[in-house]
Motif scaffolding. Structure first.
Motif, mmCIF file in Angstrom:
data_model
loop_
_atom_site.group_PDB
_atom_site.id
_atom_site.type_symbol
_atom_site.label_atom_id
_atom_site.label_comp_id
_atom_site.label_asym_id
_atom_site.label_seq_id
_atom_site.Cartn_x
_atom_site.Cartn_y
_atom_site.Cartn_z
ATOM 1 N N LEU A 166 1.026 -1.244 -0.055
ATOM 2 C CA LEU A 166 -0.052 -0.048 -0.005
ATOM 3 C C LEU A 166 0.792 1.162 -0.200
ATOM 4 C CD1 LEU A 166 -2.809 1.320 0.170
ATOM 5 C CD2 LEU A 166 -2.453 1.237 2.778
ATOM 6 N N ASN A 167 0.896 1.979 -1.117
ATOM 7 C CA ASN A 167 1.911 3.040 -1.356
ATOM 8 C C ASN A 167 1.468 4.616 -0.955
ATOM 9 O OD1 ASN A 167 3.363 0.890 -2.400
ATOM 10 N ND2 ASN A 167 2.720 1.556 -4.252
ATOM 11 N N PHE A 168 0.330 4.581 -0.069
ATOM 12 C CA PHE A 168 -0.170 5.821 0.184
ATOM 13 C C PHE A 168 0.289 6.207 1.575
ATOM 14 C CE2 PHE A 168 -2.903 4.763 -2.985
ATOM 15 C CZ PHE A 168 -3.528 5.884 -3.349
ATOM 16 N N ASN A 169 0.641 7.570 1.967
ATOM 17 C CA ASN A 169 1.413 8.053 3.219
ATOM 18 C C ASN A 169 0.148 8.466 4.194
ATOM 19 O OD1 ASN A 169 0.841 10.677 2.466
ATOM 20 N ND2 ASN A 169 2.495 10.751 1.121
ATOM 21 N N ASP A 170 0.767 8.765 5.258
ATOM 22 C CA ASP A 170 -0.265 9.152 6.441
ATOM 23 C C ASP A 170 -1.162 10.136 5.846
ATOM 24 O OD1 ASP A 170 0.401 6.960 7.993
ATOM 25 O OD2 ASP A 170 1.780 8.163 9.389
ATOM 26 N N SER A 171 -0.346 11.373 5.526
ATOM 27 C CA SER A 171 -1.251 12.382 4.969
ATOM 28 C C SER A 171 -2.532 12.167 3.928
ATOM 29 C CB SER A 171 -0.419 13.404 4.271
ATOM 30 O OG SER A 171 -0.925 14.657 3.811
ATOM 31 N N GLN A 172 -2.098 11.377 2.969
ATOM 32 C CA GLN A 172 -3.184 10.741 2.054
ATOM 33 C C GLN A 172 -4.222 9.920 2.972
ATOM 34 O OE1 GLN A 172 -0.348 9.168 -0.612
ATOM 35 N NE2 GLN A 172 -0.511 10.864 -1.998
ATOM 36 N N LEU A 173 -3.750 9.076 3.696
ATOM 37 C CA LEU A 173 -4.792 8.355 4.610
ATOM 38 C C LEU A 173 -5.721 9.272 5.531
ATOM 39 C CD1 LEU A 173 -2.667 5.263 5.578
ATOM 40 C CD2 LEU A 173 -4.487 5.406 3.950
ATOM 41 N N ASN A 174 -5.075 10.353 6.061
ATOM 42 C CA ASN A 174 -6.061 11.482 6.649
ATOM 43 C C ASN A 174 -7.101 11.758 5.588
ATOM 44 O OD1 ASN A 174 -4.848 11.184 8.976
ATOM 45 N ND2 ASN A 174 -3.257 12.843 8.677
ATOM 46 N N THR A 175 -6.923 12.191 4.476
ATOM 47 C CA THR A 175 -7.598 12.855 3.433
ATOM 48 C C THR A 175 -8.606 11.558 2.955
ATOM 49 O OG1 THR A 175 -5.815 14.074 2.246
ATOM 50 C CG2 THR A 175 -7.939 13.547 1.170
ATOM 51 N N VAL A 176 -8.347 10.371 2.926
ATOM 52 C CA VAL A 176 -9.254 9.188 2.697
ATOM 53 C C VAL A 176 -10.309 9.086 3.919
ATOM 54 C CG1 VAL A 176 -9.561 6.923 2.658
ATOM 55 C CG2 VAL A 176 -7.682 7.802 1.505
ATOM 56 N N ALA A 177 -9.786 9.314 5.258
ATOM 57 C CA ALA A 177 -10.583 9.259 6.426
ATOM 58 C C ALA A 177 -11.272 10.220 6.375
ATOM 59 C CB ALA A 177 -9.706 9.158 7.603
ATOM 60 N N LYS A 178 -11.001 11.517 5.995
ATOM 61 C CA LYS A 178 -11.711 12.868 6.198
ATOM 62 C C LYS A 178 -12.993 12.746 5.149
ATOM 63 C CE LYS A 178 -11.103 17.735 5.613
ATOM 64 N NZ LYS A 178 -11.857 17.954 4.383
ATOM 65 N N ASP A 179 -12.620 12.375 3.948
ATOM 66 C CA ASP A 179 -13.620 12.446 2.912
ATOM 67 C C ASP A 179 -14.674 11.369 3.042
ATOM 68 O OD1 ASP A 179 -12.413 14.497 1.662
ATOM 69 O OD2 ASP A 179 -11.161 13.422 0.112
ATOM 70 N N TYR A 180 -14.287 10.273 4.031
ATOM 71 C CA TYR A 180 -15.404 9.270 4.169
ATOM 72 C C TYR A 180 -16.653 10.128 4.542
ATOM 73 C CZ TYR A 180 -17.408 5.703 7.077
ATOM 74 O OH TYR A 180 -18.320 4.842 7.750
ATOM 75 N N TYR A 181 -16.138 10.889 5.513
ATOM 76 C CA TYR A 181 -17.401 11.435 6.235
ATOM 77 C C TYR A 181 -17.823 12.895 5.194
ATOM 78 C CZ TYR A 181 -16.259 9.113 10.454
ATOM 79 O OH TYR A 181 -16.059 8.198 11.333
ATOM 80 N N GLU A 182 -16.856 13.461 4.562
ATOM 81 C CA GLU A 182 -17.354 14.840 4.054
ATOM 82 C C GLU A 182 -17.175 15.033 2.554
ATOM 83 O OE1 GLU A 182 -14.520 17.810 5.544
ATOM 84 O OE2 GLU A 182 -14.831 17.341 7.695
ATOM 85 N N ASP A 183 -16.867 13.942 1.574
ATOM 86 C CA ASP A 183 -17.226 14.055 0.459
ATOM 87 C C ASP A 183 -18.335 14.018 -0.091
ATOM 88 O OD1 ASP A 183 -15.066 14.022 -2.214
ATOM 89 O OD2 ASP A 183 -16.717 13.059 -2.651
ATOM 90 N N GLU A 184 -18.749 14.887 -0.904
ATOM 91 C CA GLU A 184 -20.059 15.048 -1.682
ATOM 92 C C GLU A 184 -20.478 13.755 -2.205
ATOM 93 O OE1 GLU A 184 -20.617 18.667 -3.380
ATOM 94 O OE2 GLU A 184 -20.449 19.878 -1.521
ATOM 95 N N SER A 185 -19.494 13.212 -3.283
ATOM 96 C CA SER A 185 -19.878 12.343 -4.077
ATOM 97 C C SER A 185 -19.767 10.685 -3.646
ATOM 98 C CB SER A 185 -19.071 12.340 -5.288
ATOM 99 O OG SER A 185 -19.355 13.727 -5.738
ATOM 100 N N PHE A 186 -18.402 10.463 -2.637
ATOM 101 C CA PHE A 186 -18.105 9.240 -2.430
ATOM 102 C C PHE A 186 -18.249 8.883 -0.874
ATOM 103 C CE2 PHE A 186 -15.825 10.670 -6.261
ATOM 104 C CZ PHE A 186 -16.369 9.885 -6.919
ATOM 105 N N CYS A 187 -18.868 9.937 -0.001
ATOM 106 C CA CYS A 187 -18.828 9.512 1.380
ATOM 107 C C CYS A 187 -19.628 8.171 1.754
ATOM 108 C CB CYS A 187 -19.441 10.749 2.260
ATOM 109 S SG CYS A 187 -20.845 11.098 1.886
ATOM 110 N N ARG A 188 -19.558 7.976 3.066
ATOM 111 C CA ARG A 188 -20.416 6.842 3.617
ATOM 112 C C ARG A 188 -21.763 7.045 3.474
ATOM 113 N NH1 ARG A 188 -20.813 8.109 9.915
ATOM 114 N NH2 ARG A 188 -21.667 10.284 9.884
ATOM 115 N N ASN A 189 -22.805 6.080 3.478
ATOM 116 C CA ASN A 189 -24.403 6.283 3.490
ATOM 117 C C ASN A 189 -24.889 6.580 4.736
ATOM 118 O OD1 ASN A 189 -24.503 3.708 4.595
ATOM 119 N ND2 ASN A 189 -24.910 2.687 2.538
ATOM 120 N N GLU A 190 -26.037 6.605 4.929
ATOM 121 C CA GLU A 190 -26.642 6.696 6.248
ATOM 122 C C GLU A 190 -26.319 5.903 7.375
ATOM 123 O OE1 GLU A 190 -30.743 7.470 5.541
ATOM 124 O OE2 GLU A 190 -30.465 9.252 4.395
#
Length: 375
Positions: free
Chosen positions: A297-321
């Motif tokens: 897995l070639n992603f660094n901590d900063s990028q994993l932070n972005t993935v975690a943040k967008d799980y909640y906040e991204d308008e197109s790809f966030c979690r469902n209800e």
């Protein structure tokens, strides 16, 4: 030609290949650097005899219109700057191999080769202008300005080139839809002079090239192993064009689309996603011996932070209800985070995101080494 729902197999014809060219016979001008005015004197690459690709009508080919539905976003961000082809051709010098003064294949020549190939292979489709991103500007000055201070330099006394360049060329008339997201067939490449030894004699030059899809919702790229060459080593223009054609010939649109569509049918619970992010962070610090036993897995901590943040906040790809998230959205969270990568690692990480997400899909069925990330 075989047809399936919403996808198609491109029927590819053989390309007439010339015998391998001897690098020593290539006529390249001697110069310490190539200035824009001299660049125009370089002969254009002669068109190769190629047959067009036949793309099934079951992949949507709508009449071309200016699409204002999607907000354009850069396909890569990080420390990059968007430029146009005229800037590369008219304002940038071309570095050379210092020991024999032979010129490199310039960024704009790489783009032109891919563009001309696309026009010949897809003659009945719309081809977009290249979107070009550059970084690591290398500055110099002309000899007559040797004694001037930097603030007094005139524009014509400054010289620049960019160490790293990435570009994409979209074919907006060849599209498909996955999980409500429209994808367009896309070609592109990366050139990084930092991967060359410019202090030596001219040898094979290295390029990265891909054919895949771009998600028009977020402008993330979708790259598979079949459509990507991490290190394309060539000695001249013709070899570069032939290898680009070869990659396009061997790319299977149907297979790539089917795998991506299957991702939307697999889901992670909120607990599984949290475990995935936590394990991904631990992976970076594993002892070397343990790390070798686990898929990369070639992603660094900063990028994993972005993935975690967008799980909640991204308008197109966030979690469902319910907190669940399908793997198509997980994949796009990773490709979105990848936009912060430097140009020379961007495509490699993009492919890693695809392989990683496929591995997690297999892990959900209990038959993958990627289980480590979920347990």
């Amino acid at each position: 030609m075989e047809y399936t729902d919403n996808t198609a197999v491109m029927e590819l014809h053989n390309v007439q290949r010339n015998s391998q060219l001897n690098l020593e016979t290539v006529n390249i001008q001697d110069a310490e650097v190539f200035y824009p005015s001299r660049m125009n004197e370089i002969k254009e690459v002669e068109p190769r005899s190629v047959q067009p690709l036949l793309v099934s009508d079951t992949i949507n080919t709508p009449p071309f219109t200016t699409d204002s539905t999607y907000v354009h976003k850069p396909f890569i961000e990080a420390n990059t700057l968007q430029v146009d082809l005229n800037h590369l051709k008219g304002d940038c010098i071309i570095p050379v191999f210092s020991k024999d003064n032979e010129k490199t294949i310039a960024h704009q020549e790489f783009i032109d080769i891919v563009m001309n190939t696309a026009l010949k292979l897809f003659p009945h489709h719309n081809i977009s202008n290249p979107e070009i991103r550059v970084s690591h500007q290398i500055k110099a000055r002309t000899p007559d300005a040797i004694y001037k201070s930097a603030k007094d330099l005139l524009d014509h006394e400054k010289t620049i080139y960019y160490e790293r360049m990435a570009f994409i060329i979209q074919i907006p008339s060849i599209v498909d839809t996955i999980n409500g997201n429209e994808l367009a067939l896309t070609l592109g490449g990366v050139r990084s002079y930092n991967l060359e030894n410019l202090y030596n004699k001219k040898t094979f030059e290295k390029f990265k090239f891909f054919i895949g899809f771009q998600n028009k919702v977020c402008c993330n790229l979708c790259v598979s192993s079949e459509g990507f060459v991490e290190e394309m080593r060539v000695g001249n223009y013709h070899e570069l064009q032939e290898k680009v054609i070869h990659v396009i010939q061997n790319y299977n649109t149907q297979s790539h689309l089917e795998v991506m569509k299957s991702l939307s049918h697999s889901h992670l619970t909120e607990l599984q996603f949290a475990q995935l992010i936590g394990r991904s962070r631990l992976y970076q610090h594993l002892p070397k011996k343990e790390k070798l036993a686990i898929p990369s897995l070639n992603f660094n901590d900063s990028q994993l932070n972005t993935v975690a943040k967008d799980y909640y906040e991204d308008e197109s790809f966030c979690r469902n209800e319910d907190g669940d998230i399908n793997l198509w959205n997980v994949y796009n969270l990773f490709t979105q985070a990848n936009k912060s990568s430097y140009i020379d690692t961007f495509l490699d990480r993009n492919l890693n995101a695809f392989e990683f997400t496929k591995g997690i899909q297999k892990a959900l069925n209990g038959n993958s080494k990627y289980l480590w990330f979920l347990n």
